[in-house]
Design a protein around this motif. Structure first.
Motif, PDB file in Angstrom:
ATOM      1  N   GLY A 326       0.821  -1.215   0.000  1.00  0.00           N
ATOM      2  CA  GLY A 326       0.000   0.000   0.000  1.00  0.00           C
ATOM      3  C   GLY A 326       0.849   1.255   0.000  1.00  0.00           C
ATOM      4  O   GLY A 326       0.569   2.180  -0.733  1.00  0.00           O
ATOM      5  N   SER A 327       1.904   1.298   0.795  1.00  0.00           N
ATOM      6  CA  SER A 327       2.701   2.529   0.857  1.00  0.00           C
ATOM      7  C   SER A 327       3.964   2.429   0.004  1.00  0.00           C
ATOM      8  O   SER A 327       4.506   3.448  -0.433  1.00  0.00           O
ATOM      9  CB  SER A 327       3.085   2.823   2.300  1.00  0.00           C
ATOM     10  N   GLY A 328       4.431   1.209  -0.266  1.00  0.00           N
ATOM     11  CA  GLY A 328       5.718   1.022  -0.961  1.00  0.00           C
ATOM     12  C   GLY A 328       5.748   1.623  -2.362  1.00  0.00           C
ATOM     13  O   GLY A 328       6.773   2.116  -2.818  1.00  0.00           O
ATOM     14  N   LEU A 329       4.628   1.581  -3.063  1.00  0.00           N
ATOM     15  CA  LEU A 329       4.600   2.084  -4.443  1.00  0.00           C
ATOM     16  C   LEU A 329       3.460   3.100  -4.588  1.00  0.00           C
ATOM     17  O   LEU A 329       2.660   3.020  -5.522  1.00  0.00           O
ATOM     18  CB  LEU A 329       4.424   0.928  -5.429  1.00  0.00           C
ATOM     19  N   ALA A 330       3.441   4.077  -3.670  1.00  0.00           N
ATOM     20  CA  ALA A 330       2.301   5.018  -3.640  1.00  0.00           C
ATOM     21  C   ALA A 330       2.200   5.832  -4.927  1.00  0.00           C
ATOM     22  O   ALA A 330       1.108   6.010  -5.481  1.00  0.00           O
ATOM     23  CB  ALA A 330       2.423   5.939  -2.436  1.00  0.00           C
ATOM     24  N   LEU A 331       3.347   6.319  -5.433  1.00  0.00           N
ATOM     25  CA  LEU A 331       3.289   7.131  -6.654  1.00  0.00           C
ATOM     26  C   LEU A 331       2.948   6.263  -7.873  1.00  0.00           C
ATOM     27  O   LEU A 331       2.209   6.676  -8.768  1.00  0.00           O
ATOM     28  CB  LEU A 331       4.615   7.889  -6.863  1.00  0.00           C
ATOM     29  N   THR A 332       3.499   5.050  -7.875  1.00  0.00           N
ATOM     30  CA  THR A 332       3.186   4.122  -8.974  1.00  0.00           C
ATOM     31  C   THR A 332       1.672   3.953  -9.065  1.00  0.00           C
ATOM     32  O   THR A 332       1.061   4.044 -10.139  1.00  0.00           O
ATOM     33  CB  THR A 332       3.828   2.739  -8.697  1.00  0.00           C
ATOM     34  N   ARG A 333       1.069   3.701  -7.933  1.00  0.00           N
ATOM     35  CA  ARG A 333      -0.394   3.533  -7.861  1.00  0.00           C
ATOM     36  C   ARG A 333      -1.115   4.811  -8.287  1.00  0.00           C
ATOM     37  O   ARG A 333      -2.099   4.767  -9.024  1.00  0.00           O
ATOM     38  CB  ARG A 333      -0.750   3.229  -6.403  1.00  0.00           C
ATOM     39  N   ALA A 334      -0.590   5.954  -7.819  1.00  0.00           N
ATOM     40  CA  ALA A 334      -1.232   7.236  -8.128  1.00  0.00           C
ATOM     41  C   ALA A 334      -1.183   7.513  -9.637  1.00  0.00           C
ATOM     42  O   ALA A 334      -2.149   8.030 -10.216  1.00  0.00           O
ATOM     43  CB  ALA A 334      -0.559   8.364  -7.347  1.00  0.00           C
ATOM     44  N   VAL A 335      -0.072   7.176 -10.265  1.00  0.00           N
ATOM     45  CA  VAL A 335       0.041   7.380 -11.724  1.00  0.00           C
ATOM     46  C   VAL A 335      -1.011   6.526 -12.442  1.00  0.00           C
ATOM     47  O   VAL A 335      -1.708   6.991 -13.352  1.00  0.00           O
ATOM     48  CB  VAL A 335       1.471   7.036 -12.212  1.00  0.00           C
ATOM     49  N   ILE A 336      -1.148   5.288 -11.999  1.00  0.00           N
ATOM     50  CA  ILE A 336      -2.122   4.394 -12.653  1.00  0.00           C
ATOM     51  C   ILE A 336      -3.544   4.922 -12.435  1.00  0.00           C
ATOM     52  O   ILE A 336      -4.371   4.958 -13.344  1.00  0.00           O
ATOM     53  CB  ILE A 336      -1.987   2.949 -12.113  1.00  0.00           C
ATOM     54  N   GLU A 337      -3.816   5.369 -11.215  1.00  0.00           N
ATOM     55  CA  GLU A 337      -5.172   5.865 -10.926  1.00  0.00           C
ATOM     56  C   GLU A 337      -5.464   7.136 -11.735  1.00  0.00           C
ATOM     57  O   GLU A 337      -6.568   7.316 -12.246  1.00  0.00           O
ATOM     58  CB  GLU A 337      -5.323   6.139  -9.432  1.00  0.00           C
ATOM     59  N   GLU A 338      -4.461   8.005 -11.852  1.00  0.00           N
ATOM     60  CA  GLU A 338      -4.666   9.240 -12.624  1.00  0.00           C
ATOM     61  C   GLU A 338      -4.814   8.914 -14.120  1.00  0.00           C
ATOM     62  O   GLU A 338      -5.610   9.541 -14.828  1.00  0.00           O
ATOM     63  CB  GLU A 338      -3.510  10.213 -12.362  1.00  0.00           C
ATOM     64  N   ALA A 339      -4.054   7.916 -14.586  1.00  0.00           N
ATOM     65  CA  ALA A 339      -4.198   7.509 -15.997  1.00  0.00           C
ATOM     66  C   ALA A 339      -5.609   6.973 -16.228  1.00  0.00           C
ATOM     67  O   ALA A 339      -6.235   7.252 -17.260  1.00  0.00           O
ATOM     68  CB  ALA A 339      -3.156   6.451 -16.351  1.00  0.00           C
ATOM     69  N   MET A 340      -6.142   6.232 -15.242  1.00  0.00           N
ATOM     70  CA  MET A 340      -7.499   5.686 -15.410  1.00  0.00           C
ATOM     71  C   MET A 340      -8.567   6.765 -15.203  1.00  0.00           C
ATOM     72  O   MET A 340      -9.718   6.571 -15.555  1.00  0.00           O
ATOM     73  CB  MET A 340      -7.751   4.534 -14.426  1.00  0.00           C
ATOM     74  N   ARG A 341      -8.183   7.890 -14.577  1.00  0.00           N
ATOM     75  CA  ARG A 341      -9.134   9.003 -14.504  1.00  0.00           C
ATOM     76  C   ARG A 341      -9.264   9.622 -15.897  1.00  0.00           C
ATOM     77  O   ARG A 341     -10.357   9.798 -16.418  1.00  0.00           O
ATOM     78  CB  ARG A 341      -8.667  10.064 -13.494  1.00  0.00           C
ATOM     79  N   LEU A 342      -8.122   9.924 -16.514  1.00  0.00           N
ATOM     80  CA  LEU A 342      -8.167  10.562 -17.831  1.00  0.00           C
ATOM     81  C   LEU A 342      -8.626   9.601 -18.925  1.00  0.00           C
ATOM     82  O   LEU A 342      -9.313   9.989 -19.863  1.00  0.00           O
ATOM     83  CB  LEU A 342      -6.787  11.127 -18.172  1.00  0.00           C
ATOM     84  N   TYR A 343      -8.202   8.357 -18.812  1.00  0.00           N
ATOM     85  CA  TYR A 343      -8.527   7.360 -19.844  1.00  0.00           C
ATOM     86  C   TYR A 343      -9.094   6.114 -19.166  1.00  0.00           C
ATOM     87  O   TYR A 343      -8.420   5.074 -19.091  1.00  0.00           O
ATOM     88  CB  TYR A 343      -7.263   6.997 -20.653  1.00  0.00           C
ATOM     89  N   PRO A 344     -10.322   6.196 -18.627  1.00  0.00           N
ATOM     90  CA  PRO A 344     -10.861   5.032 -17.924  1.00  0.00           C
ATOM     91  C   PRO A 344     -10.998   3.841 -18.867  1.00  0.00           C
ATOM     92  O   PRO A 344     -11.650   3.975 -19.921  1.00  0.00           O
ATOM     93  CB  PRO A 344     -12.239   5.511 -17.436  1.00  0.00           C
ATOM     94  N   PRO A 345     -10.402   2.700 -18.535  1.00  0.00           N
ATOM     95  CA  PRO A 345     -10.468   1.561 -19.457  1.00  0.00           C
ATOM     96  C   PRO A 345     -11.900   1.167 -19.809  1.00  0.00           C
ATOM     97  O   PRO A 345     -12.167   0.719 -20.912  1.00  0.00           O
ATOM     98  CB  PRO A 345      -9.763   0.436 -18.690  1.00  0.00           C
ATOM     99  N   VAL A 346     -12.833   1.310 -18.862  1.00  0.00           N
ATOM    100  CA  VAL A 346     -14.257   1.094 -19.180  1.00  0.00           C
ATOM    101  C   VAL A 346     -14.894   2.477 -19.159  1.00  0.00           C
ATOM    102  O   VAL A 346     -15.241   3.001 -18.113  1.00  0.00           O
ATOM    103  CB  VAL A 346     -14.926   0.160 -18.141  1.00  0.00           C
ATOM    104  N   PRO A 347     -15.033   3.113 -20.345  1.00  0.00           N
ATOM    105  CA  PRO A 347     -15.438   4.520 -20.348  1.00  0.00           C
ATOM    106  C   PRO A 347     -16.920   4.751 -20.119  1.00  0.00           C
ATOM    107  O   PRO A 347     -17.327   5.891 -19.927  1.00  0.00           O
ATOM    108  CB  PRO A 347     -15.038   5.013 -21.747  1.00  0.00           C
ATOM    109  N   SER A 348     -17.732   3.699 -20.154  1.00  0.00           N
ATOM    110  CA  SER A 348     -19.159   3.924 -20.029  1.00  0.00           C
ATOM    111  C   SER A 348     -19.859   2.726 -19.385  1.00  0.00           C
ATOM    112  O   SER A 348     -19.571   1.581 -19.726  1.00  0.00           O
ATOM    113  CB  SER A 348     -19.716   4.166 -21.429  1.00  0.00           C
ATOM    114  N   LEU A 349     -20.756   3.009 -18.447  1.00  0.00           N
ATOM    115  CA  LEU A 349     -21.587   1.957 -17.851  1.00  0.00           C
ATOM    116  C   LEU A 349     -23.030   2.299 -18.188  1.00  0.00           C
ATOM    117  O   LEU A 349     -23.387   3.479 -18.195  1.00  0.00           O
ATOM    118  CB  LEU A 349     -21.455   1.949 -16.324  1.00  0.00           C
ATOM    119  N   SER A 350     -23.841   1.296 -18.445  1.00  0.00           N
ATOM    120  CA  SER A 350     -25.238   1.631 -18.728  1.00  0.00           C
ATOM    121  C   SER A 350     -26.184   0.643 -18.073  1.00  0.00           C
ATOM    122  O   SER A 350     -25.847  -0.532 -17.899  1.00  0.00           O
ATOM    123  CB  SER A 350     -25.473   1.711 -20.233  1.00  0.00           C
ATOM    124  N   ARG A 351     -27.343   1.140 -17.720  1.00  0.00           N
ATOM    125  CA  ARG A 351     -28.357   0.347 -17.026  1.00  0.00           C
ATOM    126  C   ARG A 351     -29.727   0.684 -17.599  1.00  0.00           C
ATOM    127  O   ARG A 351     -29.934   1.775 -18.130  1.00  0.00           O
ATOM    128  CB  ARG A 351     -28.382   0.694 -15.534  1.00  0.00           C
TER     129      ARG A 351
END
Ligand code: HEM
Length: 474
Positions: A326-351
């Motif tokens: 959890g803490s060892g690769l905090a920036l690594t995780r943050a980069v991935i989360e920010e990349a998925m904010r800008l480019y969410p792999p699943v861009p749309s959910l529908s119901r």
């Protein structure tokens, strides 16, 4: 909510905006909508979608509501989730390949499958699988390092391959009867053909009307089905004679042993097969795209890249332990989360709404309405994010991360149907990104990539990059 500090703002991405379609102001005609949905659904969003919390009205699918208000999203996905089912379009596109797997089943069948499969993806279960992820990640870094220096390669393909190799390893200990390559190729073909929205689906033509994409995907689907049946039969025969080796079962062992905690029943062979295909289908391209966009964004932000290298260098040899801590690769995780904010792999959910509903007295959702929740839109919404179109991984660093509203960030969905593989994906992506950054540096080559939504959010023409070894590292 997620304000990056001024110093970081100034030095990130050199003021460049990561590429994204520029939303227009003009309403689109039905024909334009139809064409854009087929070519790149990201381009249907208008400026007002990025400003308004709820946009409702008649569309080509009938009455539709686009929700970007976190409170309304929580209502639909969590509080009143029983009133909404995955919509028919989403099911038509996915179901033929993913059969009766967890992603596509509904009602009691889904509840039973989710109960039975949940233990496979607990943090403890993922921790047990993490070590298996290291081998394919390291093999990928070595393969990339061996290429001629300066050569431009499509790293999207490398990411697709490594996430596939990791699934093959964690799922069946890489024992694929027909060969991993053939299996992987069939999968790619499936995504290229099946994954496109067919105008006939949008127009509501019955399922028996042949769709070109579906027809072209058929050989790939039957190839998986035969392969998966062979893998299961082989494992069952093996298990009859010997227990899993040294207490390190893979996901297939876990699937064969899985029991519904309420009834004690296991999964049928067809369900096991469908879920194997589902895990590969749901977990392969998604994670690959998260990694591809992470590497692209890093290549545009040299200061973040350097900070990431420092973090990875300090993390020690055991990257699986660091990723799990959890803490060892905090920036690594943050980069991935920010990349998925800008480019969410699943861009749309529908119901689809099963009965009339009202969200907080503000918005009436009639029975049969299509409800769209688009992580792409939500993650770039002007009312929810500061500098929504900029790359600021600091938003996701400990301290700032906790201030992000839960229903403003949905790369893995939310509620009962939230991604079952979320922990698996985050550990996997962290291990792969850290392993690559430990020895390699990535420089984007060519035109800025065009993000396109074809089931997942991918760069239209791949991600050409020059990969070099980091100075002083062999
Ligand atoms: C970065 C990687 C991933 C992303 C962004 C992602 C995203 C999502 C999202 C948004 C959903 C919810 C869909 C909806 O509500 O309509 C979902 C569901 C699902 N995901 Fe993932 N996923 C990822 C990785 C994985 C992995 C690695 C696996 C399995 C090994 C997986 C298996 C599933 C399954 C089975 C479901 C259906 C759950 C259910 O309906 O109960 N995903 N995923």
């Amino acid at each position: 909510m997620t304000a990056p500090n001024a110093a970081n703002t100034a030095r990130n991405v050199h003021g460049r905006r990561p590429p994204a379609p520029v939303p227009g102001d003009r309403e689109l005609s039905r024909l334009e909508l139809l064409l854009r949905l087929r070519q790149n659904p990201l381009t249907i969003w208008r400026q007002r979608h990025f400003r308004e919390p709820i946009v409702a009205g008649e569309g080509i699918f009938g009455y539709g509501v686009v929700l970007s208000a976190p409170v309304a999203i929580r209502h639909v996905l969590v509080e009143n989730a029983a009133n909404y089912r995955k919509d028919d379009l989403q099911r038509t596109i996915l179901a033929p390949g993913l059969g009766e797997g967890l992603l596509t089943v509904e009602g009691e069948a889904w509840k039973r499958a989710r109960r039975t499969l949940a233990p496979l993806f607990t943090p403890r279960a993922v921790a047990a699988l993490a070590r298996r992820m290291l081998g394919p990640a390291e093999a990928t870094a070595q393969r990339m390092a061996r290429r001629r220096p300066g050569r431009v390669v499509d790293i999207a393909q490398d990411m697709t391959r490594v996430t596939y190799d990791i699934l093959a390893e964690t799922m069946f200990s890489n024992a694929i009867a027909g060969g991993a390559d053939a299996f992987g190729k069939a999968l790619t073909r499936y995504f290229e053909t099946q994954g496109k929205i067919d105008p006939l689906d949008i127009l509501g033509a019955p399922a028996w009307v042949p769709r070109l994409g579906r027809w072209m995907a058929r050989p790939a689907i039957s190839f998986f089905e035969t392969q998966v049946a062979a893998i299961i039969a082989e494992r069952q025969a093996l298990r009859r004679h010997s227990p899993p080796p040294d207490g390190a079962p893979d996901l297939l062992d876990a699937l064969l042993a899985a029991r519904d905690p309420e009834t004690g029943t296991g999964l049928s062979e067809a369900e096991i097969g469908a879920n194997i295909i589902t895990f590969i289908g749901a977990g392969h391209e998604t994670t690959a795209n998260a990694l591809t966009w992470s590497l692209f964004l890093l290549s545009q932000a040299p200061e973040t890249q350097e900070a990431l290298e420092a973090e990875v260098d300090a993390a020690g040899d055991d990257l699986a332990a660091a990723a799990l801590s959890g803490s060892g690769l905090a920036l690594t995780r943050a980069v991935i989360e920010e990349a998925m904010r800008l480019y969410p792999p699943v861009p749309s959910l529908s119901r689809t709404a099963l009965a009339d509903d009202a969200v907080g007295g503000r918005c009436f959702i009639p029975k049969g309405a299509l409800v769209v929740i688009s992580p792409y839109l939500l993650h770039r919404h002007k009312t929810l994010w500061r500098e929504p179109d900029r790359f600021h991984p600091e938003r996701f660093m400990p301290g700032a991360r906790e201030t992000i509203e839960r229903y403003a960030y949905l790369p893995f969905g939310a509620g009962p149907r939230v991604c079952i593989g979320q922990q698996f994906a985050m550990v996997e992506a962290s291990i792969v990104l850290a392993t690559l950054v430990r020895t390699l540096r990535f420089e984007h080559a060519g035109e800025p990539p065009t993000p396109v939504h074809h089931v997942t959010l991918r760069p239209r023409h791949g991600m050409p990059m020059r990969v070099t070894s980091r100075k002083g590292i062999e």
